[in-house]
Motif scaffolding. Structure first.
Motif, PDB file in Angstrom:
ATOM      1  N   GLY A  43      51.973  41.105  51.688  1.00 17.01           N
ATOM      2  CA  GLY A  43      50.884  42.052  51.457  1.00 17.01           C
ATOM      3  C   GLY A  43      50.564  42.167  49.972  1.00 17.01           C
ATOM      4  N   PRO A  44      49.586  43.026  49.644  1.00 13.94           N
ATOM      5  CA  PRO A  44      49.105  43.124  48.255  1.00 13.94           C
ATOM      6  C   PRO A  44      50.196  43.575  47.283  1.00 13.94           C
ATOM      7  N   VAL A  45      49.980  43.280  46.025  1.00 17.29           N
ATOM      8  CA  VAL A  45      50.891  43.700  44.961  1.00 17.29           C
ATOM      9  C   VAL A  45      51.034  45.222  44.993  1.00 17.29           C
ATOM     10  N   ARG A  46      52.268  45.691  44.925  1.00 16.52           N
ATOM     11  CA  ARG A  46      52.543  47.108  45.197  1.00 16.52           C
ATOM     12  C   ARG A  46      52.516  47.994  43.956  1.00 16.52           C
ATOM     13  N   ALA A  47      52.603  47.415  42.767  1.00 11.19           N
ATOM     14  CA  ALA A  47      52.676  48.232  41.544  1.00 11.19           C
ATOM     15  C   ALA A  47      52.208  47.401  40.362  1.00 11.19           C
ATOM     16  N   GLY A  48      52.030  48.085  39.244  1.00  9.25           N
ATOM     17  CA  GLY A  48      51.722  47.378  38.012  1.00  9.25           C
ATOM     18  C   GLY A  48      50.255  47.021  37.881  1.00  9.25           C
ATOM     19  N   ILE A  49      49.950  46.146  36.926  1.00  8.70           N
ATOM     20  CA  ILE A  49      48.551  45.826  36.586  1.00  8.70           C
ATOM     21  C   ILE A  49      48.260  44.346  36.780  1.00  8.70           C
ATOM     22  N   TYR A  50      49.041  43.658  37.629  1.00  5.73           N
ATOM     23  CA  TYR A  50      48.845  42.214  37.804  1.00  5.73           C
ATOM     24  C   TYR A  50      48.462  41.857  39.240  1.00  5.73           C
ATOM     25  N   ALA A  51      47.672  42.704  39.877  1.00  4.54           N
ATOM     26  CA  ALA A  51      47.247  42.448  41.256  1.00  4.54           C
ATOM     27  C   ALA A  51      46.413  41.173  41.360  1.00  4.54           C
ATOM     28  N   MET A  52      46.423  40.584  42.557  1.00  2.00           N
ATOM     29  CA  MET A  52      45.599  39.402  42.818  1.00  2.00           C
ATOM     30  C   MET A  52      44.219  39.875  43.258  1.00  2.00           C
ATOM     31  N   THR A  53      43.168  39.327  42.650  1.00  2.00           N
ATOM     32  CA  THR A  53      41.805  39.741  43.005  1.00  2.00           C
ATOM     33  C   THR A  53      41.033  38.600  43.643  1.00  2.00           C
ATOM     34  N   THR A  54      41.628  37.423  43.682  1.00  2.00           N
ATOM     35  CA  THR A  54      40.959  36.286  44.307  1.00  2.00           C
ATOM     36  C   THR A  54      41.541  36.072  45.702  1.00  2.00           C
ATOM     37  N   GLY A  55      40.919  35.217  46.488  1.00  2.00           N
ATOM     38  CA  GLY A  55      41.396  34.927  47.836  1.00  2.00           C
ATOM     39  C   GLY A  55      42.611  34.023  47.825  1.00  2.00           C
ATOM     40  N   ALA A  56      43.392  34.078  48.913  1.00  2.88           N
ATOM     41  CA  ALA A  56      44.626  33.288  48.977  1.00  2.88           C
ATOM     42  C   ALA A  56      44.341  31.786  48.955  1.00  2.88           C
ATOM     43  N   ASP A  57      43.128  31.396  49.366  1.00  4.41           N
ATOM     44  CA  ASP A  57      42.788  29.969  49.374  1.00  4.41           C
ATOM     45  C   ASP A  57      41.975  29.551  48.153  1.00  4.41           C
ATOM     46  N   GLU A  58      41.783  30.505  47.255  1.00  5.45           N
ATOM     47  CA  GLU A  58      40.922  30.252  46.104  1.00  5.45           C
ATOM     48  C   GLU A  58      41.768  29.721  44.954  1.00  5.45           C
ATOM     49  N   LYS A  59      41.345  28.630  44.373  1.00  2.00           N
ATOM     50  CA  LYS A  59      42.052  28.128  43.187  1.00  2.00           C
ATOM     51  C   LYS A  59      41.047  28.108  42.045  1.00  2.00           C
ATOM     52  N   VAL A  60      41.095  29.165  41.240  1.00  2.69           N
ATOM     53  CA  VAL A  60      40.023  29.443  40.286  1.00  2.69           C
ATOM     54  C   VAL A  60      39.830  28.291  39.309  1.00  2.69           C
ATOM     55  N   ALA A  61      40.916  27.813  38.746  1.00  6.53           N
ATOM     56  CA  ALA A  61      40.802  26.745  37.743  1.00  6.53           C
ATOM     57  C   ALA A  61      41.194  25.401  38.357  1.00  6.53           C
ATOM     58  N   GLY A  62      41.174  25.358  39.693  1.00  5.03           N
ATOM     59  CA  GLY A  62      41.523  24.114  40.372  1.00  5.03           C
ATOM     60  C   GLY A  62      43.014  23.892  40.494  1.00  5.03           C
ATOM     61  N   LEU A  63      43.823  24.905  40.099  1.00  3.76           N
ATOM     62  CA  LEU A  63      45.273  24.766  40.148  1.00  3.76           C
ATOM     63  C   LEU A  63      45.848  25.774  41.140  1.00  3.76           C
TER      64      LEU A  63
END
Lengths: 272, 108
Positions: free
Chosen positions: B88-108
């Protein structure tokens, strides 16, 4: 003597570690702009360069996190990261203990600065420094604003920090240059790494270039996190630079480079 | 939840050669020095980047731990995505994921 130079640029391990994974056009445009700033910095003949950074737990951690820190050490080792991974050889950068102490003494009149005789450079300082001073000739005074571990330093205090830098620089006989470094929108070290909100970057730089204090300080942390990611908190360093220089800016590069995980940003500001 | 203790251990591991050596030879003894929950302890001993990410570890510490574990950059990114899918989503802090699980923003 005074503040003699102010510039800002992005940093990020990808800029050197993944330099050639960018397209040749992206790479060459950013590196050429850094070359332009390197020449301008040299021409300013600084006795010392203060680098205002947003470090990533190289020296400061949540056990005791200073809102502001300035170095007054003899010298500073870095990079703290693996030199082969970062593609920057380890070096010992010359510090300015006496000058640093005098600057800090003056800055303390208005901002509560943690002084540091020990400081290790991470990529936040060493990437720009490597590009601006590859032969390790400059004398450096590191500075830091907490952009990493909340509660973060408020933007208006980053402005006050910049004002204190200016007042201190103008009060010493030496020639002081100022480089502030941070990404604008970026989501480093997350699955989102490479995401860039270029419209947000462009809007921020428009505010910065005309030195619009009110609009630079208008961001809430929630808005920055939403639009610029956790990396966007590093706008604090640019805000401090604008407060120190007081002039109008000149943009040398503003280009999204996803594989560097940040836009390539280089700009200078007249000292007014 | 003792995210600070977990983060502190990873911070120490990133910089202290003696701690790195102990992590290789006797990781349990090292981990026992910190007040971790069972879940945090398991994640750390299992080099479970995905779960550590979901627990809220700051990426600026976590990426160095991944490197210490010999995990390449693109695998580090993928293990965080896999962690979010699994836990499930990141539970604390400021480093949550905002992209989709299948998304590779920079191709990586």
């Amino acid at each position: 003597m005074s503040l003699v130079f102010t510039g800002v640029c992005s940093h990020g391990p990808g800029i050197t570690a993944r330099r050639d994974l960018a397209t040749p056009e992206q790479r060459d445009t950013f590196y050429a702009a850094m070359g332009t700033m390197r020449a301008a910095l040299r021409e300013a003949r600084p006795d010392a360069v203060m680098i205002v950074a947003a470090e990533h737990f190289a020296n400061f951690f949540m056990d005791k996190m200073p809102p502001f820190a300035v170095g007054m050490g003899e010298s500073y080792p870095g990079p703290i990261e693996d030199p082969d991974w970062l593609a920057i050889p380890r070096r010992e950068t010359r510090g300015a203990p006496d000058l640093g102490r005098r600057l800090i003494t003056e800055m303390l009149e208005t901002v509560d600065v943690t002084y540091c005789e020990e400081w290790q450079f991470d990529h936040g300082i060493i990437v720009p420094l490597h590009l601006l001073d590859p032969d390790n000739e400059l004398t450096v005074i590191p500075a830091n604003i907490n952009c990493q571990g909340p509660p973060l330093t408020p933007l208006h205090r980053a402005w006050a920090f910049g004002e204190a830098i200016r007042r201190a620089a103008d009060a010493v006989p030496e020639r002081i240059a100022l480089i502030a470094t941070g990404g604008l929108s970026h989501w480093p070290a997350t699955p989102d790494s490479g995401k860039i909100n270029f419209a947000w970057d462009t809007d921020f730089m428009e505010r910065w270039l005309v030195n619009d204090r009110n609009r630079l300080l208008a961001y809430t942390n929630a808005e920055t996190y939403r639009d610029g990611g956790q990396g966007g908190f590093e706008i604090r360093t640019y805000i401090a630079a604008a407060a120190a220089a007081r002039g109008q800016g000149t943009l040398h590069c503003l280009l999204p480079i996803p594989v560097y995980a940040t836009s390539g940003i280089v700009a200078t500001m007249e000292i007014a | 939840m003792s995210l600070y203790q977990l983060s502190k251990l990873l911070f120490v591991l990133n910089r202290d050669d003696a701690a790195k050596a102990q992590f290789r030879t006797d990781p349990e003894a090292l981990v026992n020095q910190y007040g971790l929950t069972t879940e945090e302890r398991t994640a750390l001993l299992g080099h479970d980047i995905g779960l550590l990410y979901v627990l809220g570890v700051n990426g600026q510490i976590l990426m160095h731990f991944a490197a210490l574990c010999g995990i390449a950059w693109q695998d580090y990114l993928q293990q965080m995505r896999d962690g979010v899918v699994r836990h499930g989503p990141v539970r604390a802090g400021i480093y949550a994921m905002t992209t989709g699980a299948d998304e590779k923003v920079a191709g990586l």
